[in-house]
Design a protein around this motif. Structure first.
Motif, PDB file in Angstrom:
ATOM      1  N   VAL A   1      -9.251  -5.790   9.338  1.00  5.79           N
ATOM      2  CA  VAL A   1      -8.780  -4.566   9.992  1.00  5.79           C
ATOM      3  C   VAL A   1      -7.302  -4.695  10.353  1.00  5.79           C
ATOM      4  O   VAL A   1      -6.512  -3.767  10.153  1.00  5.79           O
ATOM      5  CB  VAL A   1      -9.635  -4.259  11.243  1.00  5.79           C
ATOM      6  CG1 VAL A   1      -9.010  -3.180  12.101  1.00  5.79           C
ATOM      7  CG2 VAL A   1     -11.044  -3.863  10.825  1.00  5.79           C
ATOM      8  N   ALA A   2      -6.908  -5.865  10.859  1.00  7.26           N
ATOM      9  CA  ALA A   2      -5.513  -6.076  11.254  1.00  7.26           C
ATOM     10  C   ALA A   2      -4.574  -6.006  10.049  1.00  7.26           C
ATOM     11  O   ALA A   2      -3.513  -5.387  10.121  1.00  7.26           O
ATOM     12  CB  ALA A   2      -5.361  -7.423  11.958  1.00  7.26           C
ATOM     13  N   VAL A   3      -4.973  -6.619   8.948  1.00  7.31           N
ATOM     14  CA  VAL A   3      -4.141  -6.585   7.737  1.00  7.31           C
ATOM     15  C   VAL A   3      -3.975  -5.149   7.258  1.00  7.31           C
ATOM     16  O   VAL A   3      -2.867  -4.710   6.934  1.00  7.31           O
ATOM     17  CB  VAL A   3      -4.747  -7.471   6.621  1.00  7.31           C
ATOM     18  CG1 VAL A   3      -4.132  -7.159   5.262  1.00  7.31           C
ATOM     19  CG2 VAL A   3      -4.575  -8.939   6.955  1.00  7.31           C
ATOM     20  N   ARG A   4      -5.072  -4.424   7.228  1.00  2.56           N
ATOM     21  CA  ARG A   4      -5.012  -3.033   6.754  1.00  2.56           C
ATOM     22  C   ARG A   4      -4.189  -2.149   7.689  1.00  2.56           C
ATOM     23  O   ARG A   4      -3.535  -1.218   7.238  1.00  2.56           O
ATOM     24  CB  ARG A   4      -6.420  -2.500   6.574  1.00  2.56           C
ATOM     25  CG  ARG A   4      -7.113  -3.143   5.374  1.00  2.56           C
ATOM     26  CD  ARG A   4      -8.528  -2.702   5.226  1.00  2.56           C
ATOM     27  NE  ARG A   4      -9.096  -3.214   3.974  1.00  2.56           N
ATOM     28  CZ  ARG A   4     -10.382  -3.228   3.709  1.00  2.56           C
ATOM     29  NH1 ARG A   4     -11.250  -2.745   4.592  1.00  2.56           N
ATOM     30  NH2 ARG A   4     -10.820  -3.710   2.566  1.00  2.56           N
TER      31      ARG A   4
ATOM     32  N   ARG B   1      -3.741 -10.556  -3.967  1.00  5.81           N
ATOM     33  CA  ARG B   1      -5.013 -10.553  -3.247  1.00  5.81           C
ATOM     34  C   ARG B   1      -4.794 -11.078  -1.847  1.00  5.81           C
ATOM     35  O   ARG B   1      -4.061 -12.042  -1.654  1.00  5.81           O
ATOM     36  CB  ARG B   1      -5.999 -11.486  -3.934  1.00  5.81           C
ATOM     37  CG  ARG B   1      -6.949 -10.812  -4.842  1.00  5.81           C
ATOM     38  CD  ARG B   1      -7.864 -11.823  -5.441  1.00  5.81           C
ATOM     39  NE  ARG B   1      -9.224 -11.372  -5.255  1.00  5.81           N
ATOM     40  CZ  ARG B   1     -10.242 -11.852  -5.917  1.00  5.81           C
ATOM     41  NH1 ARG B   1     -10.072 -12.842  -6.762  1.00  5.81           N
ATOM     42  NH2 ARG B   1     -11.429 -11.390  -5.720  1.00  5.81           N
ATOM     43  N   ILE B   2      -5.483 -10.469  -0.889  1.00  7.30           N
ATOM     44  CA  ILE B   2      -5.389 -10.915   0.497  1.00  7.30           C
ATOM     45  C   ILE B   2      -6.806 -11.188   0.968  1.00  7.30           C
ATOM     46  O   ILE B   2      -7.642 -10.282   1.022  1.00  7.30           O
ATOM     47  CB  ILE B   2      -4.723  -9.835   1.371  1.00  7.30           C
ATOM     48  CG1 ILE B   2      -3.338  -9.513   0.812  1.00  7.30           C
ATOM     49  CG2 ILE B   2      -4.646 -10.289   2.820  1.00  7.30           C
ATOM     50  CD1 ILE B   2      -2.857  -8.136   1.117  1.00  7.30           C
ATOM     51  N   LEU B   3      -7.086 -12.452   1.265  1.00 10.40           N
ATOM     52  CA  LEU B   3      -8.426 -12.855   1.673  1.00 10.40           C
ATOM     53  C   LEU B   3      -8.420 -13.166   3.163  1.00 10.40           C
ATOM     54  O   LEU B   3      -7.641 -14.002   3.625  1.00 10.40           O
ATOM     55  CB  LEU B   3      -8.865 -14.066   0.852  1.00 10.40           C
ATOM     56  CG  LEU B   3      -8.884 -13.827  -0.664  1.00 10.40           C
ATOM     57  CD1 LEU B   3      -9.151 -15.123  -1.412  1.00 10.40           C
ATOM     58  CD2 LEU B   3      -9.904 -12.772  -1.029  1.00 10.40           C
ATOM     59  N   CYS B   4      -9.295 -12.510   3.887  1.00  9.20           N
ATOM     60  CA  CYS B   4      -9.350 -12.622   5.345  1.00  9.20           C
ATOM     61  C   CYS B   4     -10.628 -13.340   5.774  1.00  9.20           C
ATOM     62  O   CYS B   4     -11.678 -13.175   5.156  1.00  9.20           O
ATOM     63  CB  CYS B   4      -9.332 -11.233   5.971  1.00  9.20           C
ATOM     64  SG  CYS B   4      -7.908 -10.228   5.481  1.00  9.20           S
TER      65      CYS B   4
ATOM     66  N   VAL C   1      -1.596  -2.051   1.210  1.00  9.25           N
ATOM     67  CA  VAL C   1      -2.289  -3.167   0.563  1.00  9.25           C
ATOM     68  C   VAL C   1      -3.789  -3.160   0.838  1.00  9.25           C
ATOM     69  O   VAL C   1      -4.489  -4.103   0.469  1.00  9.25           O
ATOM     70  CB  VAL C   1      -1.692  -4.535   0.978  1.00  9.25           C
ATOM     71  CG1 VAL C   1      -0.210  -4.596   0.683  1.00  9.25           C
ATOM     72  CG2 VAL C   1      -1.982  -4.853   2.433  1.00  9.25           C
ATOM     73  N   ALA C   2      -4.286  -2.111   1.457  1.00  7.23           N
ATOM     74  CA  ALA C   2      -5.694  -2.054   1.858  1.00  7.23           C
ATOM     75  C   ALA C   2      -6.644  -2.344   0.699  1.00  7.23           C
ATOM     76  O   ALA C   2      -7.658  -3.023   0.879  1.00  7.23           O
ATOM     77  CB  ALA C   2      -6.008  -0.702   2.483  1.00  7.23           C
ATOM     78  N   ASP C   3      -6.307  -1.873  -0.490  1.00  6.74           N
ATOM     79  CA  ASP C   3      -7.183  -2.087  -1.640  1.00  6.74           C
ATOM     80  C   ASP C   3      -7.150  -3.522  -2.165  1.00  6.74           C
ATOM     81  O   ASP C   3      -8.005  -3.914  -2.954  1.00  6.74           O
ATOM     82  CB  ASP C   3      -6.839  -1.107  -2.766  1.00  6.74           C
ATOM     83  CG  ASP C   3      -5.424  -1.271  -3.285  1.00  6.74           C
ATOM     84  OD1 ASP C   3      -4.539  -1.672  -2.508  1.00  6.74           O
ATOM     85  OD2 ASP C   3      -5.196  -0.991  -4.474  1.00  6.74           O
ATOM     86  N   ARG C   4      -6.190  -4.316  -1.720  1.00 13.79           N
ATOM     87  CA  ARG C   4      -6.087  -5.716  -2.144  1.00 13.79           C
ATOM     88  C   ARG C   4      -6.609  -6.682  -1.094  1.00 13.79           C
ATOM     89  O   ARG C   4      -6.642  -7.886  -1.319  1.00 13.79           O
ATOM     90  CB  ARG C   4      -4.635  -6.066  -2.474  1.00 13.79           C
ATOM     91  CG  ARG C   4      -4.153  -5.365  -3.732  1.00 13.79           C
ATOM     92  CD  ARG C   4      -2.734  -5.722  -4.047  1.00 13.79           C
ATOM     93  NE  ARG C   4      -1.868  -4.760  -3.347  1.00 13.79           N
ATOM     94  CZ  ARG C   4      -0.638  -4.981  -2.981  1.00 13.79           C
ATOM     95  NH1 ARG C   4      -0.073  -6.145  -3.223  1.00 13.79           N
ATOM     96  NH2 ARG C   4       0.059  -4.056  -2.376  1.00 13.79           N
ATOM     97  N   ALA C   5      -7.023  -6.158   0.045  1.00 10.59           N
ATOM     98  CA  ALA C   5      -7.512  -7.006   1.136  1.00 10.59           C
ATOM     99  C   ALA C   5      -9.037  -6.998   1.162  1.00 10.59           C
ATOM    100  O   ALA C   5      -9.665  -5.948   1.024  1.00 10.59           O
ATOM    101  CB  ALA C   5      -6.954  -6.511   2.467  1.00 10.59           C
ATOM    102  N   GLU C   6      -9.608  -8.175   1.323  1.00  6.25           N
ATOM    103  CA  GLU C   6     -11.060  -8.310   1.394  1.00  6.25           C
ATOM    104  C   GLU C   6     -11.416  -9.580   2.154  1.00  6.25           C
ATOM    105  O   GLU C   6     -10.556 -10.406   2.444  1.00  6.25           O
ATOM    106  CB  GLU C   6     -11.660  -8.324  -0.014  1.00  6.25           C
ATOM    107  CG  GLU C   6     -11.109  -9.438  -0.886  1.00  6.25           C
ATOM    108  CD  GLU C   6     -11.520  -9.289  -2.349  1.00  6.25           C
ATOM    109  OE1 GLU C   6     -12.711  -9.082  -2.616  1.00  6.25           O
ATOM    110  OE2 GLU C   6     -10.632  -9.390  -3.202  1.00  6.25           O
ATOM    111  N   LEU C   7     -12.686  -9.725   2.446  1.00  4.62           N
ATOM    112  CA  LEU C   7     -13.127 -10.936   3.134  1.00  4.62           C
ATOM    113  C   LEU C   7     -13.107 -12.120   2.179  1.00  4.62           C
ATOM    114  O   LEU C   7     -13.386 -11.970   0.984  1.00  4.62           O
ATOM    115  CB  LEU C   7     -14.534 -10.750   3.691  1.00  4.62           C
ATOM    116  CG  LEU C   7     -14.664  -9.760   4.833  1.00  4.62           C
ATOM    117  CD1 LEU C   7     -16.133  -9.550   5.188  1.00  4.62           C
ATOM    118  CD2 LEU C   7     -13.888 -10.234   6.057  1.00  4.62           C
ATOM    119  N   LEU C   8     -12.805 -13.283   2.697  1.00  2.00           N
ATOM    120  CA  LEU C   8     -12.792 -14.500   1.893  1.00  2.00           C
ATOM    121  C   LEU C   8     -14.167 -14.756   1.287  1.00  2.00           C
ATOM    122  O   LEU C   8     -14.287 -15.072   0.116  1.00  2.00           O
ATOM    123  CB  LEU C   8     -12.358 -15.701   2.747  1.00  2.00           C
ATOM    124  CG  LEU C   8     -12.453 -17.077   2.099  1.00  2.00           C
ATOM    125  CD1 LEU C   8     -11.562 -17.159   0.862  1.00  2.00           C
ATOM    126  CD2 LEU C   8     -12.076 -18.153   3.094  1.00  2.00           C
TER     127      LEU C   8
END
Length: 73
Positions: free
Chosen positions: A18-21, A8-11, A27-34
């Motif tokens: 956007v930068a992580v993606r 999980r990647i929490l931003c 990993v776009a599907d594992r990134a979301e806002l904290l």
């Protein structure tokens, strides 16, 4: 490497997400806002101490919500 290894990647904010993606589209599907409510937490860089404290408090609340989600009581 760290992004691809993460479950999980929490931003903090939308710009971070956007930068992580952009850096690692795989990993776009594992990134979301904290904040699970979808609110971004503004980066306090360059602001005053009170702003840093409000940011700290917002991060703490969001982390607690995520912990409650991951580790239900």
């Amino acid at each position: 490497e760290l992004l691809t290894a993460a479950d999980r990647i929490l931003c903090l904010g939308a710009s971070h997400l956007v930068a992580v993606r952009a850096l690692a589209p795989a990993v776009a599907d594992r990134a979301e806002l904290l904040d699970p409510r979808g609110g971004g937490i503004p980066d306090p860089f360059g602001e005053d101490l009170d702003t840093y404290r409000r940011t700290r408090d917002a991060i703490q609340r969001a982390v607690q919500l995520r912990l409650d989600e991951i580790l239900p009581r």
